[in-house]
Design a protein around this motif. Structure first.
Motif, PDB file in Angstrom:
ATOM      1  N   GLN A   1     -76.837 -18.018  55.495  1.00 34.83           N
ATOM      2  CA  GLN A   1     -78.163 -18.541  55.750  1.00 34.83           C
ATOM      3  C   GLN A   1     -78.946 -17.209  55.504  1.00 34.83           C
ATOM      4  O   GLN A   1     -80.149 -17.461  54.817  1.00 34.83           O
ATOM      5  CB  GLN A   1     -78.377 -19.056  57.188  1.00 34.83           C
ATOM      6  CG  GLN A   1     -77.656 -20.387  57.666  1.00 34.83           C
ATOM      7  CD  GLN A   1     -77.972 -20.755  58.982  1.00 34.83           C
ATOM      8  OE1 GLN A   1     -78.314 -19.967  59.865  1.00 34.83           O
ATOM      9  NE2 GLN A   1     -77.492 -22.044  59.451  1.00 34.83           N
ATOM     10  N   LEU A   2     -78.685 -16.146  56.073  1.00 27.40           N
ATOM     11  CA  LEU A   2     -79.679 -15.109  55.763  1.00 27.40           C
ATOM     12  C   LEU A   2     -79.720 -14.567  54.305  1.00 27.40           C
ATOM     13  O   LEU A   2     -80.731 -14.151  53.655  1.00 27.40           O
ATOM     14  CB  LEU A   2     -79.310 -13.958  56.826  1.00 27.40           C
ATOM     15  CG  LEU A   2     -79.376 -13.961  58.104  1.00 27.40           C
ATOM     16  CD1 LEU A   2     -78.554 -12.716  58.973  1.00 27.40           C
ATOM     17  CD2 LEU A   2     -80.730 -14.158  58.318  1.00 27.40           C
ATOM     18  N   GLU A   3     -78.311 -14.785  53.688  1.00 31.87           N
ATOM     19  CA  GLU A   3     -78.647 -14.464  52.137  1.00 31.87           C
ATOM     20  C   GLU A   3     -79.308 -15.573  51.233  1.00 31.87           C
ATOM     21  O   GLU A   3     -80.214 -14.895  50.418  1.00 31.87           O
ATOM     22  CB  GLU A   3     -77.071 -14.496  51.726  1.00 31.87           C
ATOM     23  CG  GLU A   3     -76.260 -13.148  52.040  1.00 31.87           C
ATOM     24  CD  GLU A   3     -74.755 -13.540  51.314  1.00 31.87           C
ATOM     25  OE1 GLU A   3     -74.345 -14.628  51.260  1.00 31.87           O
ATOM     26  OE2 GLU A   3     -73.926 -12.320  51.506  1.00 31.87           O
ATOM     27  N   GLY A   4     -79.435 -16.620  51.677  1.00 31.61           N
ATOM     28  CA  GLY A   4     -80.213 -17.545  51.134  1.00 31.61           C
ATOM     29  C   GLY A   4     -81.642 -17.418  51.472  1.00 31.61           C
ATOM     30  O   GLY A   4     -82.343 -17.471  50.408  1.00 31.61           O
ATOM     31  N   GLU A   5     -82.042 -17.219  52.681  1.00 30.19           N
ATOM     32  CA  GLU A   5     -83.410 -16.850  52.944  1.00 30.19           C
ATOM     33  C   GLU A   5     -83.738 -15.509  52.150  1.00 30.19           C
ATOM     34  O   GLU A   5     -85.051 -15.409  51.659  1.00 30.19           O
ATOM     35  CB  GLU A   5     -83.452 -16.481  54.354  1.00 30.19           C
ATOM     36  CG  GLU A   5     -83.457 -17.790  55.210  1.00 30.19           C
ATOM     37  CD  GLU A   5     -83.698 -17.339  56.541  1.00 30.19           C
ATOM     38  OE1 GLU A   5     -84.267 -16.355  57.111  1.00 30.19           O
ATOM     39  OE2 GLU A   5     -83.017 -18.231  57.506  1.00 30.19           O
ATOM     40  N   LEU A   6     -82.926 -14.451  52.106  1.00 26.26           N
ATOM     41  CA  LEU A   6     -83.129 -13.360  51.212  1.00 26.26           C
ATOM     42  C   LEU A   6     -83.445 -13.526  49.952  1.00 26.26           C
ATOM     43  O   LEU A   6     -84.528 -12.990  49.305  1.00 26.26           O
ATOM     44  CB  LEU A   6     -82.067 -12.245  51.318  1.00 26.26           C
ATOM     45  CG  LEU A   6     -82.349 -10.745  50.906  1.00 26.26           C
ATOM     46  CD1 LEU A   6     -83.592 -10.052  51.362  1.00 26.26           C
ATOM     47  CD2 LEU A   6     -81.015 -10.088  50.972  1.00 26.26           C
ATOM     48  N   SER A   7     -82.648 -14.414  49.345  1.00 25.66           N
ATOM     49  CA  SER A   7     -82.939 -14.685  47.729  1.00 25.66           C
ATOM     50  C   SER A   7     -84.287 -15.398  47.489  1.00 25.66           C
ATOM     51  O   SER A   7     -84.915 -15.113  46.781  1.00 25.66           O
ATOM     52  CB  SER A   7     -81.837 -15.329  47.287  1.00 25.66           C
ATOM     53  OG  SER A   7     -81.847 -16.538  47.476  1.00 25.66           O
ATOM     54  N   SER A   8     -84.462 -16.650  48.563  1.00 24.89           N
ATOM     55  CA  SER A   8     -85.898 -16.922  48.371  1.00 24.89           C
ATOM     56  C   SER A   8     -86.876 -16.131  48.905  1.00 24.89           C
ATOM     57  O   SER A   8     -87.914 -16.064  48.044  1.00 24.89           O
ATOM     58  CB  SER A   8     -85.923 -18.300  49.433  1.00 24.89           C
ATOM     59  OG  SER A   8     -85.848 -17.923  50.703  1.00 24.89           O
ATOM     60  N   LEU A   9     -86.789 -15.114  49.633  1.00 20.38           N
ATOM     61  CA  LEU A   9     -87.928 -14.040  49.966  1.00 20.38           C
ATOM     62  C   LEU A   9     -87.996 -13.283  48.924  1.00 20.38           C
ATOM     63  O   LEU A   9     -89.086 -12.857  48.157  1.00 20.38           O
ATOM     64  CB  LEU A   9     -87.750 -13.467  51.039  1.00 20.38           C
ATOM     65  CG  LEU A   9     -87.589 -14.092  52.460  1.00 20.38           C
ATOM     66  CD1 LEU A   9     -87.196 -13.225  53.583  1.00 20.38           C
ATOM     67  CD2 LEU A   9     -89.294 -14.375  52.471  1.00 20.38           C
ATOM     68  N   ARG A  10     -86.951 -12.847  47.781  1.00 26.40           N
ATOM     69  CA  ARG A  10     -86.960 -12.131  46.715  1.00 26.40           C
ATOM     70  C   ARG A  10     -87.905 -12.818  45.610  1.00 26.40           C
ATOM     71  O   ARG A  10     -88.602 -12.229  44.913  1.00 26.40           O
ATOM     72  CB  ARG A  10     -85.817 -11.587  46.209  1.00 26.40           C
ATOM     73  CG  ARG A  10     -85.300 -10.560  46.838  1.00 26.40           C
ATOM     74  CD  ARG A  10     -83.723  -9.896  46.566  1.00 26.40           C
ATOM     75  NE  ARG A  10     -83.135  -9.181  47.445  1.00 26.40           N
ATOM     76  CZ  ARG A  10     -81.938  -8.551  47.378  1.00 26.40           C
ATOM     77  NH1 ARG A  10     -80.921  -9.060  46.498  1.00 26.40           N
ATOM     78  NH2 ARG A  10     -81.843  -7.415  48.031  1.00 26.40           N
ATOM     79  N   VAL A  11     -87.521 -14.004  45.356  1.00 26.50           N
ATOM     80  CA  VAL A  11     -88.214 -14.792  44.486  1.00 26.50           C
ATOM     81  C   VAL A  11     -89.573 -14.877  44.781  1.00 26.50           C
ATOM     82  O   VAL A  11     -90.403 -14.612  43.974  1.00 26.50           O
ATOM     83  CB  VAL A  11     -87.410 -16.180  44.488  1.00 26.50           C
ATOM     84  CG1 VAL A  11     -88.454 -17.055  43.505  1.00 26.50           C
ATOM     85  CG2 VAL A  11     -86.131 -16.196  43.859  1.00 26.50           C
ATOM     86  N   ASN A  12     -89.996 -15.243  46.054  1.00 24.50           N
ATOM     87  CA  ASN A  12     -91.306 -15.350  46.561  1.00 24.50           C
ATOM     88  C   ASN A  12     -91.946 -13.996  46.332  1.00 24.50           C
ATOM     89  O   ASN A  12     -93.005 -13.946  45.788  1.00 24.50           O
ATOM     90  CB  ASN A  12     -91.174 -15.527  48.048  1.00 24.50           C
ATOM     91  CG  ASN A  12     -92.262 -16.511  48.474  1.00 24.50           C
ATOM     92  OD1 ASN A  12     -93.322 -16.894  47.605  1.00 24.50           O
ATOM     93  ND2 ASN A  12     -92.497 -16.787  49.771  1.00 24.50           N
TER      94      ASN A  12
END
Length: 125
Positions: free
Chosen positions: A97-108
């Motif tokens: 879950q944290l990896e998914g959030e991290l990748s979405s935050l990077r994209v953001n």
């Protein structure tokens, strides 16, 4: 007299035979009584064993009790294993879950950087 003597001798023989028979009967009765006493004492021991066995659980009941205890231990062990698996799975799910959030935050973050650059270029020109 011989007749009397023979008769007396026969009577003596009969008396001795009847005496032997009576002794034999008494000894047989004694042996019979002895056997009766032995049988009676055996019966008493068997009854005592039965009474003792009545207070002790039978091997079947004991094995059922052991099987029940083993089943409870098995159930507890399975619950423990299940909880350990869950505890091991929980961190890995959290990491995913944290990896998914991290990748979405990077994209953001990349989008924000790009929009910032565009705004700066518009302000400068």
């Amino acid at each position: 007299m011989k007749i009397c003597g023979v008769q007396k001798k026969d009577t003596d023989e009969l008396d001795s035979v009847s005496l032997k028979e009576r002794l034999r009967k008494k000894s047989d009765d004694g042996a019979g009584r002895q056997q009766d006493l032995v049988a009676k004492s055996d019966a008493d021991y068997e009854e005592a064993d039965e009474n003792a066995n009545a207070s002790r659980p039978s091997s079947e009941a004991l094995s059922f009790e052991q099987a029940s205890q083993l089943q409870l231990q098995l159930d507890e062990a399975q619950k423990t294993i299940q909880s350990q698996k869950y505890e091991k799975d929980t961190p890995s799910r959290t990491i995913e879950q944290l990896e998914g959030e991290l990748s979405s935050l990077r994209v953001n973050c990349d989008e924000i950087k790009q929009s910032k650059q565009e705004l700066l270029q518009q302000v400068i020109y």
